[in-house]
Scaffold this motif. Structure first.
Motif, PDB file in Angstrom:
ATOM      1  N   GLN A   1       0.364  -1.388   0.060  1.00  8.14           N
ATOM      2  CA  GLN A   1      -0.180   0.071   0.204  1.00  8.14           C
ATOM      3  C   GLN A   1       1.042   1.195  -0.456  1.00  8.14           C
ATOM      4  N   ALA A   2      -0.002   2.563  -0.689  1.00  6.73           N
ATOM      5  CA  ALA A   2       1.090   2.864  -0.527  1.00  6.73           C
ATOM      6  C   ALA A   2       2.761   3.498  -1.305  1.00  6.73           C
ATOM      7  N   ALA A   3       3.296   2.447  -2.077  1.00  9.55           N
ATOM      8  CA  ALA A   3       4.314   1.726  -1.738  1.00  9.55           C
ATOM      9  C   ALA A   3       5.034   2.859  -3.760  1.00  9.55           C
ATOM     10  N   LEU A   4       6.644   3.734  -3.618  1.00 10.48           N
ATOM     11  CA  LEU A   4       6.963   4.318  -4.359  1.00 10.48           C
ATOM     12  C   LEU A   4       7.434   3.292  -5.017  1.00 10.48           C
ATOM     13  N   LYS A   5       7.056   3.785  -6.619  1.00  9.94           N
ATOM     14  CA  LYS A   5       8.022   3.131  -7.379  1.00  9.94           C
ATOM     15  C   LYS A   5       9.069   2.854  -7.315  1.00  9.94           C
TER      16      LYS A   5
ATOM     17  N   PRO B   6      12.390   6.330   8.635  1.00 15.58           N
ATOM     18  CA  PRO B   6      12.024   6.548   9.676  1.00 15.58           C
ATOM     19  C   PRO B   6      10.727   6.146   9.707  1.00 15.58           C
ATOM     20  N   MET B   7      10.008   5.643   8.189  1.00 12.31           N
ATOM     21  CA  MET B   7       8.521   5.238   8.256  1.00 12.31           C
ATOM     22  C   MET B   7       8.451   4.588   6.693  1.00 12.31           C
ATOM     23  N   CYS B   8       9.527   3.547   6.645  1.00 11.63           N
ATOM     24  CA  CYS B   8       9.708   3.168   5.661  1.00 11.63           C
ATOM     25  C   CYS B   8       8.633   2.205   4.375  1.00 11.63           C
ATOM     26  N   GLY B   9       7.299   1.717   5.423  1.00  8.94           N
ATOM     27  CA  GLY B   9       6.432   0.959   4.692  1.00  8.94           C
ATOM     28  C   GLY B   9       6.956  -0.310   3.942  1.00  8.94           C
ATOM     29  N   SER B  10       6.866  -0.269   3.029  1.00  8.76           N
ATOM     30  CA  SER B  10       7.502  -1.863   2.097  1.00  8.76           C
ATOM     31  C   SER B  10       9.243  -1.983   2.401  1.00  8.76           C
ATOM     32  N   GLY B  11       9.777  -0.013   2.683  1.00  6.64           N
ATOM     33  CA  GLY B  11      11.072  -0.706   2.609  1.00  6.64           C
ATOM     34  C   GLY B  11      11.521  -0.426   1.041  1.00  6.64           C
ATOM     35  N   THR B  12      10.390  -0.038  -0.077  1.00  6.64           N
ATOM     36  CA  THR B  12      11.616   0.270  -1.230  1.00  6.64           C
ATOM     37  C   THR B  12      12.423   1.644  -1.177  1.00  6.64           C
ATOM     38  N   ILE B  13      12.529   2.346  -0.342  1.00  3.68           N
ATOM     39  CA  ILE B  13      13.825   3.330   0.271  1.00  3.68           C
ATOM     40  C   ILE B  13      14.673   2.694   0.207  1.00  3.68           C
TER      41      ILE B  13
ATOM     42  N   PHE C 211      12.067   2.090  10.157  1.00  7.05           N
ATOM     43  CA  PHE C 211      10.594   1.964  11.162  1.00  7.05           C
ATOM     44  C   PHE C 211       9.700   1.710  10.269  1.00  7.05           C
ATOM     45  N   ASP C 212       8.730   1.651  10.985  1.00  6.33           N
ATOM     46  CA  ASP C 212       6.906   1.662  10.992  1.00  6.33           C
ATOM     47  C   ASP C 212       6.413   1.947  11.648  1.00  6.33           C
ATOM     48  N   ILE C 213       5.188   2.319  11.431  1.00  6.27           N
ATOM     49  CA  ILE C 213       4.471   2.316  13.144  1.00  6.27           C
ATOM     50  C   ILE C 213       3.337   1.308  12.628  1.00  6.27           C
ATOM     51  N   ASP C 214       3.523   0.147  11.272  1.00  4.37           N
ATOM     52  CA  ASP C 214       2.156  -0.828  10.962  1.00  4.37           C
ATOM     53  C   ASP C 214       3.212  -1.767  11.286  1.00  4.37           C
TER      54      ASP C 214
ATOM     55  N   SER D   7       8.282   0.160  14.810  1.00  2.57           N
ATOM     56  CA  SER D   7       8.648   1.767  16.334  1.00  2.57           C
ATOM     57  C   SER D   7       7.856   2.921  14.591  1.00  2.57           C
ATOM     58  N   GLU D   8       6.734   3.723  16.602  1.00  4.45           N
ATOM     59  CA  GLU D   8       6.370   5.221  16.098  1.00  4.45           C
ATOM     60  C   GLU D   8       7.627   6.083  15.986  1.00  4.45           C
ATOM     61  N   LEU D   9       7.224   6.841  14.564  1.00  6.73           N
ATOM     62  CA  LEU D   9       8.356   8.024  14.985  1.00  6.73           C
ATOM     63  C   LEU D   9       9.138   8.702  16.453  1.00  6.73           C
ATOM     64  N   SER D  10       7.563   9.081  17.187  1.00 12.81           N
ATOM     65  CA  SER D  10       7.970   9.814  18.761  1.00 12.81           C
ATOM     66  C   SER D  10       8.599   8.663  19.057  1.00 12.81           C
TER      67      SER D  10
ATOM     68  N   VAL E 195      12.515  10.600   4.491  1.00 15.24           N
ATOM     69  CA  VAL E 195      11.906   9.501   4.268  1.00 15.24           C
ATOM     70  C   VAL E 195      10.216  10.195   2.849  1.00 15.24           C
ATOM     71  N   ASN E 196       9.477   9.149   3.042  1.00 19.55           N
ATOM     72  CA  ASN E 196       7.798   9.217   2.502  1.00 19.55           C
ATOM     73  C   ASN E 196       7.078   9.070   3.485  1.00 19.55           C
ATOM     74  N   PRO E 197       6.599  10.523   3.797  1.00 14.44           N
ATOM     75  CA  PRO E 197       5.380   9.910   5.190  1.00 14.44           C
ATOM     76  C   PRO E 197       4.095   9.987   4.428  1.00 14.44           C
TER      77      PRO E 197
HETATM   78  C1  SAM Z   1       3.392   6.120   2.336  1.00 15.37           C
HETATM   79  S1  SAM Z   1       4.030   5.481   3.051  1.00 15.37           S
HETATM   80  C2  SAM Z   1       5.845   4.958   2.666  1.00 15.37           C
HETATM   81  C3  SAM Z   1       6.103   3.713   2.218  1.00 15.37           C
HETATM   82  C4  SAM Z   1       7.190   3.235   1.383  1.00 15.37           C
HETATM   83  N1  SAM Z   1       8.420   4.191   0.646  1.00 15.37           N
HETATM   84  C5  SAM Z   1       7.533   2.074  -0.055  1.00 15.37           C
HETATM   85  O1  SAM Z   1       7.618   2.620  -0.673  1.00 15.37           O
HETATM   86  O2  SAM Z   1       6.509   1.159   0.521  1.00 15.37           O
HETATM   87  C6  SAM Z   1       3.959   6.058   4.448  1.00 15.37           C
HETATM   88  C7  SAM Z   1       3.958   4.770   5.867  1.00 15.37           C
HETATM   89  O3  SAM Z   1       4.443   5.729   7.148  1.00 15.37           O
HETATM   90  C8  SAM Z   1       4.282   4.910   8.156  1.00 15.37           C
HETATM   91  N2  SAM Z   1       4.105   6.192   9.569  1.00 15.37           N
HETATM   92  C9  SAM Z   1       2.729   6.661   9.081  1.00 15.37           C
HETATM   93  N3  SAM Z   1       2.980   6.940  11.095  1.00 15.37           N
HETATM   94  C10 SAM Z   1       3.616   6.885  10.979  1.00 15.37           C
HETATM   95  C11 SAM Z   1       4.614   7.243  12.459  1.00 15.37           C
HETATM   96  N4  SAM Z   1       3.910   7.784  13.374  1.00 15.37           N
HETATM   97  N5  SAM Z   1       5.395   6.340  12.883  1.00 15.37           N
HETATM   98  C12 SAM Z   1       6.200   5.551  12.004  1.00 15.37           C
HETATM   99  N6  SAM Z   1       5.173   5.076  10.990  1.00 15.37           N
HETATM  100  C13 SAM Z   1       4.582   5.701  10.965  1.00 15.37           C
HETATM  101  C14 SAM Z   1       2.704   4.179   7.813  1.00 15.37           C
HETATM  102  O4  SAM Z   1       2.604   2.789   8.572  1.00 15.37           O
HETATM  103  C15 SAM Z   1       3.654   4.260   6.082  1.00 15.37           C
HETATM  104  O5  SAM Z   1       3.841   2.254   5.694  1.00 15.37           O
END
Ligand code: SAM
Length: 547
Positions: free
Chosen positions: A173-177, A203-210, A264-267, A292-295, A312-314
């Motif tokens: 979901q929402a991954a960058l190409k 710090p919000m790596c999602g599926s780890g693309t970056i 890191f990612d919250i999810d 991990s949560e950003l904070s 980061v791609n928040p």
């Molecule tokens: C746009 S996506 C990143 C997609 C990633 N660049 C990729 O290609 O897969 C944003 C990510 O930020 C995470 N996120 C949102 N709020 C967060 C927070 N407070 N702390 C850590 N991660 C958070 C979401 O779970 C989501 O995976």
């Protein structure tokens, strides 16, 4: 002599310059930027190198024929006239596709069918039978591109788009190409930092693309290292020995990288996906990901030996989360990392400009990238305490000026886009106390021309208002402060108003009604073009056409 091909590689919008630089580096010649791609020449070696090593390219096409399209029958006839047996044999399979833009021919499926018929009939007439179609994994893919009246038939040498690196399982979901992530890293100067073995954090790596692209770059691993399939593999000119040689050479150039790469990612689902992708890409030892949560971000010892890049791609409230809520996250990004990782760089890609601007740091530079159709701003910051934005509130007059400029920009911006105008006056002393004319050039440069204030207004008030103007203009018009030029327009007589004030000879090109004009923002009071003379230039342009 090695055969030289006419090639065309696609790329994400606004990354054409990066792709051109890669192609030039890989031995391509005659490279030329075209919308969303680069056309160039090169032999088989260049074909293989671009396919394997370009981090920015999407598709790679070999141009077979360009032709004028007057009737849809032309597609069939032109396709049939190509010597297809120089590219593949009767026993091979093929597939066709078509993309049609701004053309009378509306149906791309039908256009693709005409190409297929042309190819089939070419073989039938010559050999009495025809190769089979395999839409999934054919020996060769033939692509037709139609734009207005011109058409181009090409072989698709990439097969699947080259941004598919071969490690990813399923869609995130929402991954960058991957090629957008690579462009982001190029823009953040990661290749240079990686050479110094600096660290990397998302710090919000999602599926780890970056993270994975960062590791590919840091270790100089070929972008296509894990791909098993390329469109050229079933092509008659494919030379397996040469391909192996190029692959082995690229593999031998993979290097050790001794920095730290952490995500890191919250999810938890995102972390599972990232973990799997990291493993598939062969980087389990190099990249560490954790929930991990950003904070709650914690600096580990290994991050403290050297500085690095936080990239980061928040979320930006289009696909995930909501804008209001997200402001806190963006503010936190700036504050937290300034505190925890001083001296590092921070690059943030966001599809919401308003959110990017709440990061409480002065911006070093910015770029535009597209995440699919979403226009994203990439903001680059240095995490230094003297880069913190300290903002005194605007006066009530300053606020009124800011609101006025926001409204004018919104209104005139729409008008300019409709009229295809990129340089225009956005404000002309609309509020008498804020007595300036503001001109935008190509959305890249701005001039603020100050009219002389009436004598009864004290100098310090004039200066304070001008300060406010110069603070508001870059923010509202989204232009870097160093591209805002102040012109003090006192009443001048005779030729003195045209005299020189600088000697930089820095010229920029602006476009208007199909013509290009040089402008100079530094050397004269005027830039070289009066934006309010647009109608007369338009008239000269139309009346001088074909003369
Ligand atoms: C746009 S996506 C990143 C997609 C990633 N660049 C990729 O290609 O897969 C944003 C990510 O930020 C995470 N996120 C949102 N709020 C967060 C927070 N407070 N702390 C850590 N991660 C958070 C979401 O779970 C989501 O995976």
């Amino acid at each position: 002599m090695k055969e030289e091909y006419k090639l065309y590689a696609t790329c994400p919008l606004n990354t054409e310059e990066l792709l051109l630089a890669e192609i030039n580096n890989l031995g391509g010649t005659m490279g030329k930027i075209v919308p969303s791609g680069v056309s160039f020449n090169g032999d088989l070696e260049v074909v293989y190198k671009v396919s394997l090593l370009s981090r920015i390219a999407g598709k790679l096409f070999l141009e077979l024929k360009e032709f004028e399209l007057t009737d849809q029958k032309d597609i069939y006839n032109e396709a049939k006239a190509i010597e297809w047996d120089t590219h593949f044999n009767l026993e091979d399979t093929f597939a066709t596709s078509a993309a049609v833009v701004k053309s009378r021919i509306k149906n791309s499926k039908y256009a693709s069918l005409l190409v297929k018929d042309g190819i089939a009939d070419y073989f039938t007439e010559k050999y009495g039978s025809r190769p089979n179609v395999d839409p999934k994994r054919p020996s060769v893919k033939v692509h037709l591109h139609v734009s207005k009246n011109s058409a181009r038939l090409s072989l698709d040498l990439s097969g699947d788009s080259l941004h598919k690196r071969g490690y990813r399982k399923g869609n995130a979901q929402a991954a960058l190409k991957e090629n957008v992530a690579a462009a982001l890293l190029y823009r953040a100067a990661w290749p240079e930092m990686a050479k110094e073995n600096l660290n990397f954090v998302d710090p919000m790596c999602g599926s780890g693309t970056i993270l994975i692209e960062a590791a590919f770059i840091a270790t100089n691993t070929p972008a296509g290292y894990y791909r098993f399939y390329y469109g050229f593999q079933g092509w008659k000119s494919h030379n397996i020995d040469l391909w192996d040689e190029i692959f082995d050479d690229a593999e031998s150039k993979i290097v050790e990288y001794s920095g730290v790469i952490r995500g890191f990612d919250i999810d938890s689902d995102a972390i599972s996906q990232a973990t799997e992708n990291v493993r598939e890409a062969g980087f389990s030892k190099l990249i560490h990901v954790e929930k991990s949560e950003l904070s709650e971000f914690k600096v580990v010892e290994s991050m403290t030996h050297k500085t690095g890049l936080i990239c980061v791609n928040p979320p930006y409230g289009i696909r995930l989360g909501e804008v209001g809520e997200l402001k806190k996250t963006y503010i936190e990004l700036g504050e937290l990392f300034l505190d925890l990782l001083p001296g590092w760089k921070l690059s943030v890609i966001s599809g919401n400009e308003e959110l990017s601007k709440v990061i409480p740091l002065k911006i070093d530079r910015k770029n535009v990238l597209f995440n699919g159709a979403i226009k994203c701003r990439v903001s680059h910051f240095s995490l230094d305490s003297d880069k913190v934005k300290t903002i005194a509130p605007l006066s009530s007059g300053g606020e009124a000026f800011k609101n006025r400029l926001i409204k004018r920009r919104k209104h005139l911006g729409k008008w300019a886009r409709r009229q295809d105008i990129s340089s225009y006056r956005v404000y002309d002393a609309d509020l008498p106390d804020y007595n300036v004319a503001i001109d935008i050039y190509e959305d890249k440069w701005v001039t603020v021309a100050e009219y002389q204030a009436p004598k009864d207004i004290e100098d310090h008030i004039v200066a304070k208002r001008l300060n406010e103007i110069l603070r508001v203009v870059p923010e509202v018009l989204d232009i870097e402060p160093e591209r805002v030029f102040l012109k003090v327009r006192k009443r001048q007589k005779g030729v003195s108003q045209y005299s020189k004030s600088g000697n930089t000879k820095e010229f920029h090109i602006i476009k208007e009604s199909g013509a290009m004009f040089y402008v100079n923002f530094k050397d004269y009071l005027d830039t070289g073009i009066f934006l309010d003379h647009r109608p007369i230039r338009k008239r000269i342009n139309s009346e001088s056409k074909d003369k």
